[in-house]
Scaffold this motif. Sequence first.
Motif, PDB file in Angstrom:
ATOM      1  N   UNK A 241      26.743  24.903 -52.171  1.00 44.30           N
ATOM      2  CA  UNK A 241      25.845  24.922 -51.093  1.00 44.30           C
ATOM      3  C   UNK A 241      26.429  24.473 -49.957  1.00 44.30           C
ATOM      4  N   UNK A 242      26.530  25.484 -48.991  1.00 45.74           N
ATOM      5  CA  UNK A 242      27.275  25.264 -47.646  1.00 45.74           C
ATOM      6  C   UNK A 242      26.386  25.725 -46.377  1.00 45.74           C
ATOM      7  N   UNK A 243      26.615  24.712 -45.609  1.00 45.72           N
ATOM      8  CA  UNK A 243      25.872  24.858 -44.307  1.00 45.72           C
ATOM      9  C   UNK A 243      26.742  25.873 -43.445  1.00 45.72           C
ATOM     10  N   UNK A 244      26.328  26.971 -43.022  1.00 48.93           N
ATOM     11  CA  UNK A 244      26.542  28.333 -42.477  1.00 48.93           C
ATOM     12  C   UNK A 244      25.942  28.597 -41.141  1.00 48.93           C
ATOM     13  N   UNK A 245      26.344  27.712 -39.895  1.00 42.99           N
ATOM     14  CA  UNK A 245      25.614  27.944 -38.878  1.00 42.99           C
ATOM     15  C   UNK A 245      24.178  27.301 -38.956  1.00 42.99           C
ATOM     16  N   UNK A 246      22.954  27.977 -38.800  1.00 44.73           N
ATOM     17  CA  UNK A 246      21.674  27.338 -38.641  1.00 44.73           C
ATOM     18  C   UNK A 246      21.051  27.707 -40.095  1.00 44.73           C
ATOM     19  N   UNK A 247      21.906  28.223 -40.848  1.00 46.20           N
ATOM     20  CA  UNK A 247      21.497  28.365 -42.431  1.00 46.20           C
ATOM     21  C   UNK A 247      22.281  27.987 -43.508  1.00 46.20           C
ATOM     22  N   UNK A 248      21.448  27.871 -44.581  1.00 47.25           N
ATOM     23  CA  UNK A 248      22.174  27.143 -45.833  1.00 47.25           C
ATOM     24  C   UNK A 248      22.473  28.576 -46.984  1.00 47.25           C
ATOM     25  N   UNK A 249      23.660  28.446 -47.378  1.00 44.00           N
ATOM     26  CA  UNK A 249      23.997  29.332 -48.350  1.00 44.00           C
ATOM     27  C   UNK A 249      24.400  28.864 -49.590  1.00 44.00           C
ATOM     28  N   UNK A 250      24.365  29.472 -50.694  1.00 39.08           N
ATOM     29  CA  UNK A 250      24.955  29.326 -51.901  1.00 39.08           C
ATOM     30  C   UNK A 250      26.016  30.369 -52.136  1.00 39.08           C
ATOM     31  N   UNK A 251      27.274  29.761 -52.691  1.00 39.99           N
ATOM     32  CA  UNK A 251      28.298  30.687 -53.164  1.00 39.99           C
ATOM     33  C   UNK A 251      28.695  30.274 -54.426  1.00 39.99           C
ATOM     34  N   UNK A 252      28.863  31.254 -55.345  1.00 36.98           N
ATOM     35  CA  UNK A 252      29.242  30.800 -56.813  1.00 36.98           C
ATOM     36  C   UNK A 252      30.600  30.462 -56.715  1.00 36.98           C
ATOM     37  N   UNK A 253      31.019  29.339 -57.557  1.00 36.80           N
ATOM     38  CA  UNK A 253      32.247  28.825 -57.782  1.00 36.80           C
ATOM     39  C   UNK A 253      33.406  29.969 -58.134  1.00 36.80           C
ATOM     40  N   UNK A 254      32.702  31.054 -58.982  1.00 28.99           N
ATOM     41  CA  UNK A 254      33.811  31.844 -59.369  1.00 28.99           C
ATOM     42  C   UNK A 254      34.084  32.719 -58.393  1.00 28.99           C
ATOM     43  N   UNK A 255      33.465  32.816 -57.325  1.00 24.77           N
ATOM     44  CA  UNK A 255      33.486  33.759 -56.051  1.00 24.77           C
ATOM     45  C   UNK A 255      34.178  33.109 -54.987  1.00 24.77           C
ATOM     46  N   UNK A 256      34.792  32.013 -55.267  1.00 24.51           N
ATOM     47  CA  UNK A 256      35.506  31.253 -54.099  1.00 24.51           C
ATOM     48  C   UNK A 256      36.944  31.628 -54.347  1.00 24.51           C
ATOM     49  N   UNK A 257      37.738  31.938 -53.259  1.00 28.56           N
ATOM     50  CA  UNK A 257      39.001  32.323 -53.152  1.00 28.56           C
ATOM     51  C   UNK A 257      40.000  31.033 -52.634  1.00 28.56           C
ATOM     52  N   UNK A 258      40.855  30.693 -53.100  1.00 26.41           N
ATOM     53  CA  UNK A 258      41.668  29.531 -52.686  1.00 26.41           C
ATOM     54  C   UNK A 258      43.105  30.088 -52.408  1.00 26.41           C
ATOM     55  N   UNK A 259      43.750  29.584 -51.314  1.00 26.68           N
ATOM     56  CA  UNK A 259      45.326  29.826 -51.026  1.00 26.68           C
ATOM     57  C   UNK A 259      45.843  28.598 -50.392  1.00 26.68           C
ATOM     58  N   UNK A 260      46.896  28.187 -50.793  1.00 23.17           N
ATOM     59  CA  UNK A 260      47.644  27.298 -50.051  1.00 23.17           C
ATOM     60  C   UNK A 260      48.008  27.428 -48.670  1.00 23.17           C
ATOM     61  N   UNK A 261      47.736  26.469 -47.689  1.00 20.67           N
ATOM     62  CA  UNK A 261      47.864  26.766 -46.151  1.00 20.67           C
ATOM     63  C   UNK A 261      49.237  27.094 -46.214  1.00 20.67           C
ATOM     64  N   UNK A 262      49.320  28.051 -45.367  1.00 17.63           N
ATOM     65  CA  UNK A 262      50.843  28.677 -44.651  1.00 17.63           C
ATOM     66  C   UNK A 262      50.990  28.177 -43.210  1.00 17.63           C
ATOM     67  N   UNK A 263      50.313  27.244 -42.742  1.00 18.38           N
ATOM     68  CA  UNK A 263      50.731  26.907 -41.328  1.00 18.38           C
ATOM     69  C   UNK A 263      49.264  27.368 -40.197  1.00 18.38           C
ATOM     70  N   UNK A 264      48.648  28.361 -40.555  1.00 16.38           N
ATOM     71  CA  UNK A 264      47.440  28.796 -39.632  1.00 16.38           C
ATOM     72  C   UNK A 264      46.367  27.764 -40.091  1.00 16.38           C
ATOM     73  N   UNK A 265      45.483  27.901 -39.192  1.00 15.98           N
ATOM     74  CA  UNK A 265      44.449  27.141 -39.416  1.00 15.98           C
ATOM     75  C   UNK A 265      43.142  27.908 -39.863  1.00 15.98           C
ATOM     76  N   UNK A 266      42.532  27.821 -41.224  1.00 19.61           N
ATOM     77  CA  UNK A 266      41.621  28.604 -41.706  1.00 19.61           C
ATOM     78  C   UNK A 266      40.227  28.233 -41.236  1.00 19.61           C
ATOM     79  N   UNK A 267      39.250  29.093 -41.473  1.00 16.16           N
ATOM     80  CA  UNK A 267      37.832  29.002 -41.096  1.00 16.16           C
ATOM     81  C   UNK A 267      37.480  27.502 -41.823  1.00 16.16           C
ATOM     82  N   UNK A 268      37.994  27.620 -43.101  1.00 19.33           N
ATOM     83  CA  UNK A 268      37.367  26.572 -44.012  1.00 19.33           C
ATOM     84  C   UNK A 268      38.557  26.186 -45.015  1.00 19.33           C
TER      85      UNK A 268
END
Length: 328
Positions: A241-268
């Motif tokens: 359950x994620x606050x996205x601006x002025x709304x709340x969204x649901x994102x399934x755990x199996x739809x989340x993508x992860x990457x180790x940080x490579x120096x750039x600042x990600x949105x999340x």
Amino acid sequence: MPAGDLELVKLTKHYGETVAVDGIDLRVPSGTYCCLLGPSGCGKSSTLRMIAGHENASDGDIILSSTNITALPPAARGTAMMFQSYALFPHLNIRDNVAFSLKMKGMSKPERYAKADQMLALVDMLARAERLPSQLSGGQQQRAALARALITNPKILLLDEPLSALDPFLRSRMRAELKRFQKELGISFIHVTHSQEEAMALADTIVVMSNARIEQAGTPREIFNAPRTEFVARFMGGHNIIADGDKKIAVRADKVRLEKLNGSKPLHQAVVNGIEYQGTIVSIGLASEQHGELSAALPEAEFYANPLSAGDVVSVSWTPADAHELAG
């Protein structure tokens, strides 16, 4: 209304000042496997007991096959109840337990025994017809209780937490059998449970209840993929359950993508704070300053191709199509 259809209209139950069921509306077409799902105290068992006639409705109507059954006694409703405890008579053998309601109606012994044996054959219990309940396993007692409920030829079978007393292996087996019986009989089963897994496996329609009201009703896929409210998303599990601006969204755990940080600042971004191997998937617990606790579910092969460790800082992303907006 077609034969066997059930409709609840503004159905309400008060216990003193406590509102157990708060004006719910629900339609269950004939031949539907319907699970009433929710935490303890949400109103699901009170709803089932009102349909059965074991509790009086405080307000509203219960309509079955176009007949208002709200004020009818249990035996005149066209419903049958299978209790959590099975409620078999300990001093009667299984054949007599199954035939008991027909005996009360004055049916002759040969006729009621013939019908009882027909029901026992349906649930694969005819070979144990002479045994007492104490001589049966939990699963066998459940089958006997099911046969006893079905012998009245109900339009709807009501099941109150029928699998809760069984071990996990037998519970899974009995789920498959209940679904098979329902399809073969062609009548509606209304099944109360607090288990999301049970409801997902069995139901054509899941009715999620909370605080005496219906939060959402739909197919298992609709409920899981498109939860209407934050409660449904959290109760069904597997969602962030994620606050996205002025709304709340649901994102399934199996739809989340992860990457180790490579120096750039990600949105999340988040820190890995837990890793659980679960066979086909690996569940990743995440702590995010923006969003609090999150989770991801990665396929086993994908995780071990680029494994993560507790303490790793990762970018967290999802596609817009995988974000489902929740009602306010």
